[in-house]
Design a protein around this motif. Structure first.
Motif, PDB file in Angstrom:
ATOM      1  N   UNK A  10       2.700  40.883  11.094  1.00  0.00           N
ATOM      2  CA  UNK A  10       4.031  41.046  11.675  1.00  0.00           C
ATOM      3  C   UNK A  10       4.879  39.832  11.333  1.00  0.00           C
ATOM      4  N   UNK A  11       6.189  39.984  11.340  1.00  0.00           N
ATOM      5  CA  UNK A  11       7.072  38.892  10.974  1.00  0.00           C
ATOM      6  C   UNK A  11       7.119  37.839  12.087  1.00  0.00           C
ATOM      7  N   UNK A  12       6.915  36.592  11.686  1.00  0.00           N
ATOM      8  CA  UNK A  12       7.065  35.489  12.619  1.00  0.00           C
ATOM      9  C   UNK A  12       8.366  34.762  12.340  1.00  0.00           C
ATOM     10  N   UNK A  13       8.991  34.248  13.375  1.00  0.00           N
ATOM     11  CA  UNK A  13      10.246  33.515  13.184  1.00  0.00           C
ATOM     12  C   UNK A  13       9.979  32.186  12.482  1.00  0.00           C
ATOM     13  N   UNK A  14      10.907  31.783  11.650  1.00  0.00           N
ATOM     14  CA  UNK A  14      10.793  30.468  11.009  1.00  0.00           C
ATOM     15  C   UNK A  14      10.894  29.389  12.086  1.00  0.00           C
ATOM     16  N   UNK A  15      10.036  28.401  11.969  1.00  0.00           N
ATOM     17  CA  UNK A  15      10.058  27.324  12.956  1.00  0.00           C
ATOM     18  C   UNK A  15      11.345  26.518  12.879  1.00  0.00           C
ATOM     19  N   UNK A  16      11.952  26.462  11.683  1.00  0.00           N
ATOM     20  CA  UNK A  16      13.225  25.757  11.544  1.00  0.00           C
ATOM     21  C   UNK A  16      14.302  26.418  12.394  1.00  0.00           C
ATOM     22  N   UNK A  17      14.224  27.759  12.518  1.00  0.00           N
ATOM     23  CA  UNK A  17      15.207  28.472  13.334  1.00  0.00           C
ATOM     24  C   UNK A  17      15.013  28.172  14.819  1.00  0.00           C
ATOM     25  N   UNK A  18      13.781  27.860  15.203  1.00  0.00           N
ATOM     26  CA  UNK A  18      13.500  27.518  16.597  1.00  0.00           C
ATOM     27  C   UNK A  18      13.893  26.080  16.922  1.00  0.00           C
ATOM     28  N   UNK A  19      14.017  25.271  15.887  1.00  0.00           N
ATOM     29  CA  UNK A  19      14.392  23.873  16.103  1.00  0.00           C
ATOM     30  C   UNK A  19      13.238  22.938  16.365  1.00  0.00           C
ATOM     31  N   UNK A  20      12.003  23.441  16.321  1.00  0.00           N
ATOM     32  CA  UNK A  20      10.845  22.569  16.519  1.00  0.00           C
ATOM     33  C   UNK A  20       9.597  23.237  15.947  1.00  0.00           C
ATOM     34  N   UNK A  21       8.637  22.392  15.591  1.00  0.00           N
ATOM     35  CA  UNK A  21       7.361  22.890  15.086  1.00  0.00           C
ATOM     36  C   UNK A  21       6.426  23.203  16.245  1.00  0.00           C
ATOM     37  N   UNK A  58       0.835  -1.194   0.000  1.00  0.00           N
ATOM     38  CA  UNK A  58       0.000   0.000   0.000  1.00  0.00           C
ATOM     39  C   UNK A  58       0.873   1.249   0.000  1.00  0.00           C
ATOM     40  N   UNK A  59       0.291   2.348  -0.446  1.00  0.00           N
ATOM     41  CA  UNK A  59       0.990   3.627  -0.443  1.00  0.00           C
ATOM     42  C   UNK A  59       0.603   4.484   0.740  1.00  0.00           C
ATOM     43  N   UNK A  60       1.085   5.716   0.731  1.00  0.00           N
ATOM     44  CA  UNK A  60       0.835   6.640   1.843  1.00  0.00           C
ATOM     45  C   UNK A  60       0.796   8.060   1.306  1.00  0.00           C
ATOM     46  N   UNK A  61      -0.059   8.865   1.896  1.00  0.00           N
ATOM     47  CA  UNK A  61      -0.150  10.292   1.581  1.00  0.00           C
ATOM     48  C   UNK A  61       0.001  11.058   2.884  1.00  0.00           C
ATOM     49  N   UNK A  62       0.908  12.020   2.905  1.00  0.00           N
ATOM     50  CA  UNK A  62       1.143  12.801   4.111  1.00  0.00           C
ATOM     51  C   UNK A  62       1.335  14.270   3.725  1.00  0.00           C
ATOM     52  N   UNK A  63       1.410  15.133   4.721  1.00  0.00           N
ATOM     53  CA  UNK A  63       1.488  16.567   4.445  1.00  0.00           C
ATOM     54  C   UNK A  63       2.400  17.273   5.430  1.00  0.00           C
ATOM     55  N   UNK A  64       2.952  18.367   4.968  1.00  0.00           N
ATOM     56  CA  UNK A  64       3.670  19.307   5.825  1.00  0.00           C
ATOM     57  C   UNK A  64       3.104  20.699   5.568  1.00  0.00           C
ATOM     58  N   UNK A  65       3.102  21.516   6.617  1.00  0.00           N
ATOM     59  CA  UNK A  65       2.468  22.838   6.565  1.00  0.00           C
ATOM     60  C   UNK A  65       3.387  23.858   7.221  1.00  0.00           C
ATOM     61  N   UNK A  66       3.395  25.045   6.677  1.00  0.00           N
ATOM     62  CA  UNK A  66       4.183  26.109   7.291  1.00  0.00           C
ATOM     63  C   UNK A  66       3.740  27.469   6.784  1.00  0.00           C
ATOM     64  N   UNK A  67       4.084  28.482   7.571  1.00  0.00           N
ATOM     65  CA  UNK A  67       3.769  29.862   7.186  1.00  0.00           C
ATOM     66  C   UNK A  67       5.067  30.628   6.986  1.00  0.00           C
ATOM     67  N   UNK A  68       5.175  31.356   5.882  1.00  0.00           N
ATOM     68  CA  UNK A  68       6.350  32.185   5.654  1.00  0.00           C
ATOM     69  C   UNK A  68       6.387  33.322   6.685  1.00  0.00           C
ATOM     70  N   UNK A  69       7.578  33.832   7.001  1.00  0.00           N
ATOM     71  CA  UNK A  69       7.702  34.822   8.076  1.00  0.00           C
ATOM     72  C   UNK A  69       6.786  36.032   7.946  1.00  0.00           C
TER      73      UNK A  69
END
Length: 237
Positions: A72-83, A56-67
Protein backbone atom coordinates in the motif's frame (compact mmCIF):
# COMPACT_ATOMS: atom_id res chain seq x y z
CA UNK A 1 8.44 -25.82 4.12
CA UNK A 2 9.18 -22.13 3.75
CA UNK A 3 6.64 -20.08 1.75
CA UNK A 4 9.28 -19.50 -0.93
CA UNK A 5 10.24 -23.18 -1.11
CA UNK A 6 13.82 -22.41 -0.07
CA UNK A 7 15.84 -24.59 2.26
CA UNK A 8 16.50 -23.18 5.77
CA UNK A 9 20.06 -22.11 4.87
CA UNK A 10 19.29 -20.76 1.39
CA UNK A 11 19.54 -17.07 0.49
CA UNK A 12 17.20 -15.43 -1.97
CA UNK A 13 18.85 -14.57 -5.28
CA UNK A 14 21.41 -11.77 -4.83
CA UNK A 15 21.76 -9.21 -7.61
CA UNK A 16 24.15 -6.26 -7.53
CA UNK A 17 24.31 -3.84 -10.45
CA UNK A 18 27.18 -1.37 -9.92
CA UNK A 19 27.32 2.17 -11.34
CA UNK A 20 23.53 2.20 -11.65
CA UNK A 21 23.27 5.99 -11.69
CA UNK A 22 25.37 8.50 -13.59
CA UNK A 23 26.24 11.34 -11.24
CA UNK A 24 27.08 9.79 -7.86
CA UNK A 25 30.70 8.87 -7.13
CA UNK A 26 29.46 5.37 -6.30
CA UNK A 27 26.11 3.73 -6.94
CA UNK A 28 24.50 0.32 -6.98
CA UNK A 29 21.11 -1.33 -7.35
CA UNK A 30 21.05 -4.30 -5.00
CA UNK A 31 18.41 -6.99 -4.82
CA UNK A 32 17.76 -9.67 -2.24
CA UNK A 33 14.98 -11.49 -4.07
CA UNK A 34 12.13 -8.99 -4.56
CA UNK A 35 13.68 -6.44 -2.18
CA UNK A 36 15.38 -3.76 -4.30
CA UNK A 37 17.44 -0.86 -2.91
CA UNK A 38 19.19 1.93 -4.79
CA UNK A 39 22.32 3.08 -2.94
CA UNK A 40 24.42 6.09 -3.92
CA UNK A 41 27.67 7.32 -2.36
CA UNK A 42 28.38 11.06 -2.47
CA UNK A 43 31.83 12.45 -1.63
CA UNK A 44 31.89 15.83 0.12
CA UNK A 45 35.16 17.69 0.70
CA UNK A 46 34.12 18.67 4.21
CA UNK A 47 33.22 17.00 7.47
CA UNK A 48 30.46 17.65 10.03
CA UNK A 49 31.24 20.40 12.57
CA UNK A 50 32.01 17.90 15.35
CA UNK A 51 34.78 16.35 13.20
CA UNK A 52 36.53 19.52 12.10
CA UNK A 53 40.25 19.83 12.84
CA UNK A 54 40.75 16.17 13.71
CA UNK A 55 42.34 15.19 10.43
CA UNK A 56 39.78 12.42 10.03
CA UNK A 57 36.86 11.74 7.72
CA UNK A 58 33.31 10.57 8.32
CA UNK A 59 30.88 8.12 6.75
CA UNK A 60 27.16 8.49 7.33
CA UNK A 61 23.91 7.25 5.80
CA UNK A 62 20.35 8.21 5.04
CA UNK A 63 17.54 5.72 4.44
CA UNK A 64 14.06 5.96 3.04
CA UNK A 65 11.29 4.00 1.38
CA UNK A 66 9.50 5.18 -1.75
CA UNK A 67 5.71 5.55 -1.33
CA UNK A 68 4.85 2.36 -3.25
CA UNK A 69 7.75 0.22 -2.09
CA UNK A 70 5.17 -1.85 -0.19
CA UNK A 71 1.72 -3.27 -0.89
CA UNK A 72 0.00 0.00 0.00
CA UNK A 73 1.14 3.57 -0.55
CA UNK A 74 2.94 5.17 2.36
CA UNK A 75 3.22 8.93 2.74
CA UNK A 76 6.62 10.48 2.13
CA UNK A 77 8.27 11.34 5.41
CA UNK A 78 9.29 14.71 3.95
CA UNK A 79 5.59 15.54 3.61
CA UNK A 80 5.11 14.75 7.30
CA UNK A 81 7.97 17.03 8.26
CA UNK A 82 9.85 14.43 10.29
CA UNK A 83 11.43 11.01 10.03
CA UNK A 84 9.94 8.02 11.79
CA UNK A 85 11.82 6.34 14.61
CA UNK A 86 12.30 3.28 12.37
CA UNK A 87 13.94 5.35 9.65
CA UNK A 88 16.31 7.02 12.10
CA UNK A 89 17.24 3.69 13.67
CA UNK A 90 17.98 2.06 10.30
CA UNK A 91 20.10 4.87 8.91
CA UNK A 92 22.15 4.97 12.11
CA UNK A 93 22.66 1.22 11.80
CA UNK A 94 23.87 1.60 8.21
CA UNK A 95 26.29 4.36 9.17
CA UNK A 96 27.72 2.38 12.10
CA UNK A 97 28.10 -0.70 9.94
CA UNK A 98 30.12 1.07 7.25
CA UNK A 99 32.25 2.97 9.75
CA UNK A 100 33.24 -0.35 11.34
CA UNK A 101 35.46 -1.14 8.33
CA UNK A 102 36.83 2.36 7.67
CA UNK A 103 40.16 3.97 8.60
CA UNK A 104 38.94 7.53 9.09
CA UNK A 105 42.43 9.02 9.20
CA UNK A 106 43.23 7.49 5.81
CA UNK A 107 39.99 8.97 4.45
CA UNK A 108 41.16 12.49 5.36
CA UNK A 109 38.87 15.42 6.16
CA UNK A 110 36.04 14.50 3.83
CA UNK A 111 32.64 12.93 4.26
CA UNK A 112 30.96 10.16 2.26
CA UNK A 113 27.17 10.08 2.47
CA UNK A 114 25.38 6.86 1.58
CA UNK A 115 21.77 7.32 0.47
CA UNK A 116 19.73 4.12 0.61
CA UNK A 117 16.35 4.33 -1.11
CA UNK A 118 14.09 1.29 -1.03
CA UNK A 119 12.21 1.03 -4.30
CA UNK A 120 10.61 -2.34 -3.55
CA UNK A 121 10.32 -4.02 -0.15
CA UNK A 122 9.91 -7.72 0.57
CA UNK A 123 11.77 -8.02 3.87
CA UNK A 124 15.41 -7.36 4.67
CA UNK A 125 15.59 -3.76 3.45
CA UNK A 126 18.12 -2.72 6.09
CA UNK A 127 20.41 -5.69 5.41
CA UNK A 128 20.26 -5.15 1.65
CA UNK A 129 21.02 -1.46 2.23
CA UNK A 130 24.14 -2.23 4.27
CA UNK A 131 25.39 -4.83 1.80
CA UNK A 132 24.81 -2.51 -1.16
CA UNK A 133 26.24 0.50 0.67
CA UNK A 134 29.60 -1.24 0.95
CA UNK A 135 29.74 -1.62 -2.84
CA UNK A 136 28.79 2.03 -3.43
CA UNK A 137 31.39 3.09 -0.85
CA UNK A 138 34.04 0.89 -2.49
CA UNK A 139 33.37 2.46 -5.90
CA UNK A 140 33.52 5.99 -4.48
CA UNK A 141 36.80 5.31 -2.68
CA UNK A 142 38.26 3.70 -5.81
CA UNK A 143 37.55 6.95 -7.62
CA UNK A 144 39.35 8.95 -4.93
CA UNK A 145 42.36 6.63 -5.15
CA UNK A 146 42.44 6.83 -8.94
CA UNK A 147 42.31 10.63 -8.90
CA UNK A 148 45.13 10.85 -6.37
CA UNK A 149 42.99 12.47 -3.67
CA UNK A 150 43.74 9.44 -1.50
CA UNK A 151 47.14 7.79 -1.23
CA UNK A 152 46.08 4.78 0.86
CA UNK A 153 42.91 2.71 0.92
CA UNK A 154 40.72 3.58 3.95
CA UNK A 155 38.48 0.51 3.52
CA UNK A 156 39.94 -2.29 5.60
CA UNK A 157 37.60 -5.12 4.55
CA UNK A 158 34.10 -6.00 3.41
CA UNK A 159 31.00 -5.72 5.57
CA UNK A 160 27.62 -7.31 4.83
CA UNK A 161 24.34 -7.91 6.61
CA UNK A 162 21.60 -10.51 6.50
CA UNK A 163 18.41 -11.31 8.36
CA UNK A 164 17.63 -14.62 10.05
CA UNK A 165 14.67 -15.79 12.07
CA UNK A 166 12.77 -18.60 13.69
CA UNK A 167 9.81 -19.47 11.47
CA UNK A 168 7.38 -22.20 12.57
CA UNK A 169 9.97 -23.36 15.08
CA UNK A 170 12.85 -23.57 12.61
CA UNK A 171 15.83 -21.19 12.22
CA UNK A 172 15.92 -19.88 8.64
CA UNK A 173 18.12 -17.54 6.62
CA UNK A 174 17.19 -14.32 4.80
CA UNK A 175 13.53 -13.76 5.71
CA UNK A 176 11.14 -12.41 3.10
CA UNK A 177 8.02 -10.48 4.11
CA UNK A 178 5.79 -13.56 4.51
CA UNK A 179 8.24 -15.07 6.98
CA UNK A 180 9.25 -11.83 8.69
CA UNK A 181 5.65 -10.89 9.46
CA UNK A 182 4.94 -14.30 11.04
CA UNK A 183 8.30 -15.15 12.62
CA UNK A 184 8.58 -16.31 16.23
CA UNK A 185 11.84 -14.33 16.39
CA UNK A 186 13.87 -12.33 13.92
CA UNK A 187 17.45 -11.13 13.86
CA UNK A 188 19.76 -8.97 11.77
CA UNK A 189 23.49 -9.65 11.77
CA UNK A 190 26.17 -7.31 10.41
CA UNK A 191 29.35 -9.30 9.82
CA UNK A 192 32.85 -8.41 8.67
CA UNK A 193 34.72 -10.55 6.18
CA UNK A 194 37.19 -11.62 8.90
CA UNK A 195 34.31 -13.16 10.86
CA UNK A 196 33.91 -10.41 13.44
CA UNK A 197 30.46 -9.13 14.37
CA UNK A 198 29.75 -5.44 13.88
CA UNK A 199 26.15 -5.57 15.07
CA UNK A 200 23.57 -8.13 16.15
CA UNK A 201 19.87 -7.39 16.59
CA UNK A 202 17.76 -10.34 17.76
CA UNK A 203 14.18 -9.94 18.95
CA UNK A 204 11.58 -12.40 20.19
CA UNK A 205 8.30 -11.55 18.45
CA UNK A 206 5.82 -14.35 19.18
CA UNK A 207 8.01 -16.73 21.21
CA UNK A 208 11.24 -16.56 23.18
CA UNK A 209 14.28 -18.61 22.19
CA UNK A 210 17.28 -20.20 23.90
CA UNK A 211 21.04 -19.75 23.50
CA UNK A 212 21.37 -22.61 21.02
CA UNK A 213 18.74 -21.03 18.75
CA UNK A 214 20.68 -17.75 18.79
CA UNK A 215 23.88 -19.56 17.83
CA UNK A 216 22.07 -21.37 15.02
CA UNK A 217 20.87 -18.01 13.70
CA UNK A 218 24.44 -16.69 13.81
CA UNK A 219 25.70 -19.73 11.92
CA UNK A 220 23.05 -19.16 9.26
CA UNK A 221 24.08 -15.50 9.05
CA UNK A 222 27.67 -16.54 8.37
CA UNK A 223 26.49 -18.75 5.50
CA UNK A 224 24.46 -15.90 4.01
CA UNK A 225 27.18 -13.28 4.38
CA UNK A 226 29.66 -15.57 2.64
CA UNK A 227 27.36 -15.48 -0.40
CA UNK A 228 27.00 -11.70 -0.11
CA UNK A 229 30.77 -11.15 0.15
CA UNK A 230 31.22 -13.13 -3.06
CA UNK A 231 28.55 -11.06 -4.83
CA UNK A 232 30.18 -7.84 -3.60
CA UNK A 233 33.56 -8.97 -4.93
CA UNK A 234 32.06 -9.70 -8.35
CA UNK A 235 30.35 -6.31 -8.42
CA UNK A 236 33.53 -4.33 -7.85
CA UNK A 237 35.90 -6.55 -9.81
Amino acid sequence: MRPSGRSPDQMRSISIEPRFTRHAEGSVLIGFGDTKVLVTASVEERVPPFMRGRGEGWVTAEYGMLPRATHTRGNREAAKGKQSGRTQEIQRLIGRSLRSVMDMKALGERQIVLDCDVIQADGGTRTASISGAWVALRLAVDGLLKSGKLTSDPIRQKVAAVSCGIYQGNPVLDLDYDEDSNADADANFVLLENGHIAEAQATAEHATYDEEALLRLLRLARIGCTDIFAAQARAVA
